[in-house]
Design an enzyme around this catalytic site. Structure first.
Site, PDB file in Angstrom:
ATOM      1  N   ASN A  10     -54.688  24.926 -25.516  1.00  0.00           N
ATOM      2  CA  ASN A  10     -56.089  25.179 -25.856  1.00  0.00           C
ATOM      3  C   ASN A  10     -56.667  24.040 -26.692  1.00  0.00           C
ATOM      4  O   ASN A  10     -57.871  23.980 -26.927  1.00  0.00           O
ATOM      5  CB  ASN A  10     -56.232  26.499 -26.620  1.00  0.00           C
ATOM      6  CG  ASN A  10     -55.284  26.602 -27.794  1.00  0.00           C
ATOM      7  OD1 ASN A  10     -54.110  26.903 -27.597  1.00  0.00           O
ATOM      8  ND2 ASN A  10     -55.769  26.320 -28.984  1.00  0.00           N
ATOM      9  N   THR A  11     -55.816  23.132 -27.135  1.00  0.00           N
ATOM     10  CA  THR A  11     -56.272  22.026 -27.975  1.00  0.00           C
ATOM     11  C   THR A  11     -55.284  20.861 -27.856  1.00  0.00           C
ATOM     12  O   THR A  11     -54.252  20.980 -27.202  1.00  0.00           O
ATOM     13  CB  THR A  11     -56.387  22.499 -29.450  1.00  0.00           C
ATOM     14  OG1 THR A  11     -56.918  21.444 -30.244  1.00  0.00           O
ATOM     15  CG2 THR A  11     -55.030  22.896 -30.021  1.00  0.00           C
ATOM     16  N   GLY A  12     -55.652  19.725 -28.480  1.00  0.00           N
ATOM     17  CA  GLY A  12     -54.716  18.604 -28.630  1.00  0.00           C
ATOM     18  C   GLY A  12     -54.189  18.015 -27.333  1.00  0.00           C
ATOM     19  O   GLY A  12     -54.898  17.934 -26.309  1.00  0.00           O
ATOM     20  N   ILE A  13     -52.936  17.619 -27.376  1.00  0.00           N
ATOM     21  CA  ILE A  13     -52.303  16.921 -26.246  1.00  0.00           C
ATOM     22  C   ILE A  13     -52.243  17.822 -25.011  1.00  0.00           C
ATOM     23  O   ILE A  13     -52.487  17.379 -23.885  1.00  0.00           O
ATOM     24  CB  ILE A  13     -50.878  16.483 -26.664  1.00  0.00           C
ATOM     25  CG1 ILE A  13     -50.959  15.489 -27.827  1.00  0.00           C
ATOM     26  CG2 ILE A  13     -50.131  15.875 -25.489  1.00  0.00           C
ATOM     27  CD1 ILE A  13     -49.626  15.245 -28.531  1.00  0.00           C
ATOM     28  N   GLY A  14     -51.962  19.094 -25.236  1.00  0.00           N
ATOM     29  CA  GLY A  14     -51.843  20.035 -24.125  1.00  0.00           C
ATOM     30  C   GLY A  14     -53.148  20.171 -23.360  1.00  0.00           C
ATOM     31  O   GLY A  14     -53.162  20.202 -22.121  1.00  0.00           O
ATOM     32  N   SER A  70     -40.436  14.728 -30.220  1.00  0.00           N
ATOM     33  CA  SER A  70     -41.097  13.868 -31.219  1.00  0.00           C
ATOM     34  C   SER A  70     -40.091  12.853 -31.750  1.00  0.00           C
ATOM     35  O   SER A  70     -38.880  13.105 -31.780  1.00  0.00           O
ATOM     36  CB  SER A  70     -41.583  14.729 -32.377  1.00  0.00           C
ATOM     37  OG  SER A  70     -41.961  13.921 -33.460  1.00  0.00           O
ATOM     38  N   TYR A  78     -38.653  20.961 -38.972  1.00  0.00           N
ATOM     39  CA  TYR A  78     -39.399  20.391 -37.828  1.00  0.00           C
ATOM     40  C   TYR A  78     -38.523  19.391 -37.076  1.00  0.00           C
ATOM     41  O   TYR A  78     -38.415  19.431 -35.845  1.00  0.00           O
ATOM     42  CB  TYR A  78     -40.689  19.719 -38.304  1.00  0.00           C
ATOM     43  CG  TYR A  78     -41.505  19.122 -37.170  1.00  0.00           C
ATOM     44  CD1 TYR A  78     -42.149  19.932 -36.240  1.00  0.00           C
ATOM     45  CD2 TYR A  78     -41.629  17.736 -37.016  1.00  0.00           C
ATOM     46  CE1 TYR A  78     -42.901  19.385 -35.188  1.00  0.00           C
ATOM     47  CE2 TYR A  78     -42.373  17.178 -35.975  1.00  0.00           C
ATOM     48  CZ  TYR A  78     -43.007  18.016 -35.067  1.00  0.00           C
ATOM     49  OH  TYR A  78     -43.734  17.466 -34.026  1.00  0.00           O
TER      50      TYR A  78
END
Ligand SMILES: NC(=O)c1ccc[n+]([C@@H]2O[C@H](COP(=O)([O-])OP(=O)(O)OC[C@H]3O[C@@H](n4cnc5c(N)ncnc54)[C@H](OP(=O)(O)O)[C@@H]3O)[C@@H](O)[C@H]2O)c1
Length: 394
Positions: free
Chosen positions: A83-87, A210, A236
Site C-alpha cells: 500500500n506504500t513504499g517499495i511495494g 536488506s 531487525y
C-alpha cells in the site's frame, strides 16, 4: 591652477580635474567591466560543475533502472505490503506490464487507496485488495485459503512487507514482532503457496531483504530477543539475515522444480520504514531533508525487485542476493548451510508446519552428527548428506 577642457564635440566648457585622462578612464572602465564578467563566468562554471556532480551523484544513488520492456500480461502475482513504499512502486510497474496483482496488505483502507491510484494510472483493472497480516499466522492461512479458492496458478510471489526497529512487541502468536513479520509470516506464506508456484512454472519468488543483514546473527539461544532486545542491530538485522538464509535454503529445496527464489537489498530508500524512529523531532526533520537527496526514491528502490521478478535472463538464476540489480557475494554467516538448516527447522516448528526434510541423524551421545558450532545444532556435513524431500504444503 585649473585648465579649461573643451569636451569632444561639446560647445561649452566643462572643468575636469587636473591630470584627468579620459582615455585611461575609459580603458579602466572596460577592464572593470571585463573583470566582472570574468568572475561571473567563472562562478557560473563552478556552479554548473557543482550541479553536474550533484546530478551525477544523485543518479549513482538512485542506481540502475530496469529498462527491458517485456510484458507479463495475465501473469498472477502476489505482492505483500504494497500500500506504500517499495511495494506500491513494484505493483505499479507490474500493473503497467499487464500483470494480475493480488495486493496483500494489513490495512484494507490504505490498500484500497493504493489500488485505486494504481488502476487510474495504469488502466489495469486486474488488481485485487486482499487482507494479510504477517504478524498473525491465522491471517496468513486465511489469505492463502482465499487465494487458492480464487486462483489455480501463481507466477510470481514478492515477499516485500517489513517493519524496522519497532519497540519490542509480540505478534498474535507470541513471537518477537520483527522476526515474526519479516521472516516467520513470509516463511509460512511461501510454504503454503509452493504447490501453486510449482504448478505455474517457470515461476519466481523474490524476497526483499536488506544490507542490515551484515549486522545480524541468528541467535539460537534467544531467537525471540527475550533476554536482550536491540531493535535495529539485533532484531531487525536478524530478521533480514533470516530472509537470506530462507532464500538460500529454499533455492536448494526447489532445485530443478522450475521455481526460482532470489533476494535483494533495495538500497536506502525514502519510505515509511523509519516510522518507529524514536530520536528527537529535530533529528527526524533533519533526516527527512537529508533523505530528499541522499536516499533512493521508492521507484528507484523497486528496481532490483523488478529485475528479479521480470528479467528473462534470470529465468534459471536462483539462490542469489542482489543489490542495485547486480548479484553480490554473501558474507560467511549469510551463506552458512548449517544455520540455514537450523533456522528452517525452527521456523517449521514455530509456524506449525510438518518437517520438509527428515530430522538430522543423531549420534550415540544424543547430539547431531557434524555439529559445527558446539551448541548442539546440526552440522553442515550431516545436513548436506540428507536427501532433499520436497513435499506439498497444501
Ligand atoms: N526503505 C529502505 O531503506 C529499505 C532498506 C532495506 C530494506 N528495506 C526492505 O524493503 C521492504 C519494504 O519496505 P519499505 O521501505 O517500502 O517500507 P514501508 O514504506 O514502511 O512499507 C512496508 C510495507 O509493509 C507493510 N507491513 C508492515 N507490517 C506488516 C504486516 N504485519 N503484515 C502485512 N504487511 C505489513 C506495511 O503496511 P502498513 O502501511 O499497513 O504498515 C507497508 O505496506 C521491507 O521488507 C524492508 O525491510 C527497505
Amino acid at each position: 591652477m585649473s585648465e579649461a577642457v573643451t569636451p569632444i564635440g561639446g560647445t561649452g566648457t566643462t572643468a575636469l580635474p587636473a591630470g584627468f585622462d579620459p582615455t585611461a578612464e575609459a580603458v579602466e572602465k572596460t577592464l572593470c567591466f571585463r573583470g566582472f564578467w570574468a568572475w561571473f563566468v567563472l562562478l557560473l562554471l563552478i556552479g554548473i560543475c557543482a550541479l553536474f556532480v550533484m546530478w551525477l551523484l544523485r543518479k549513482c544513488i538512485q542506481g540502475p533502472a530496469y529498462r527491458k520492456a517485456n510484458r507479463i500480461d495475465g501473469k498472477v502475482v502476489i505482492v505483500t505490503g504494497c500500500n506504500t513504499g517499495i511495494g506500491k512502486e513494484t505493483v505499479l510497474e507490474l500493473a503497467r506490464r499487464g500483470a494480475k496483482v493480488y495486493m496483500a496488505c494489513r490495512d484494507p483502507g490504505r490498500c484500497e487507496a493504493a489500488r485505486i491510484e494504481i488502476m487510474d494510472r495504469t488502466q489495469n483493472q486486474q488488481l485485487f485488495n486482499r487482507s494479510l497480516d504477517l504478524g498473525s499466522l491465522e491471517s496468513v492461512r486465511n489469505f492463502v485459503a482465499r487465494f487458492k479458492a480464487e486462483e489455480s496458478r501463481l507466477d510470481l510471489l514478492i515477499n516485500n512487507a517489513g517493519i524496522m526497529a519497532c519497540p519490542r512487541s509480540l505478534t498474535a502468536d507470541g513471537y518477537e514482532q520483527q522476526l515474526g513479520v519479516n521472516h516467520l509470516g513470509h516463511f509460512l506464506l511461501t510454504n503454503l503457496l509452493l504447490d501453486r508456484l510449482k504448478q505455474s512454472t517457470p515461476s519466481r519468488i523474490v524476497v526483499v531483504s536488506s544490507a542490515a543483514h551484515l549486522f545480524g546473527r541468528i541467535n539460537r539461544e534467544d531467537l525471540m530477543s527475550e533476554r536482550k532486545y536491540s531493535k535495529f542491530f539485533g532484531a531487525y538485522s536478524q530478521s533480514k539475515l533470516a530472509n537470506i538464509l530462507f532464500t538460500r535454503k529454499l533455492s536448494v529445496l526447489l532445485k530443478d522444480t522450475g521455481v526460482t527464489v532470489n533476494c535483494c537489498h533495495p538500497g536506502v530508500v525514502r519510505t515509511e520504514l523509519n516510522r518507529h524512529f524514536a530520536g528527537p523531532a529535530w533529528m527526524k526533520s533533519a533526516l527527512q531533508v537529508v533523505s530528499l537527496y541522499f536516499f533512493k526514491t521508492p521507484r528507484a528502490g523497486a528496481q532490483t525487485t523488478l529485475r528479479l521478478a521480470l528479467d528473462p535472463s534470470l529465468e534459471s538464476s536462483t539462490g542469489g542476493y542482489y543489490s542495485d540489480s547486480m548479484r553480490f557475494p554473501l558474507v560467511p554467516w549469510a551463506r552458512s548451510t548449517d544455520t540455514a538448516d537450523w533456522l528452517w527447522r525452527e521456523s517449521e516448528k514455530l509456524v506449525g508446519l510438518p518437517p520438509i526434510e527428515p530430522p538430522p541423524a543423531q549420534n550415540g551421545n544424543g547430539s547431531t552428527n557434524g555439529s559445527a558450532n558446539g551448541n548442539g545444532s546440526p552440522g553442515t556435513a550431516a545436513a548436506e548428506t540428507v536427501d532433499t524431500v520436497v513435499v506439498n504444503r497444501s
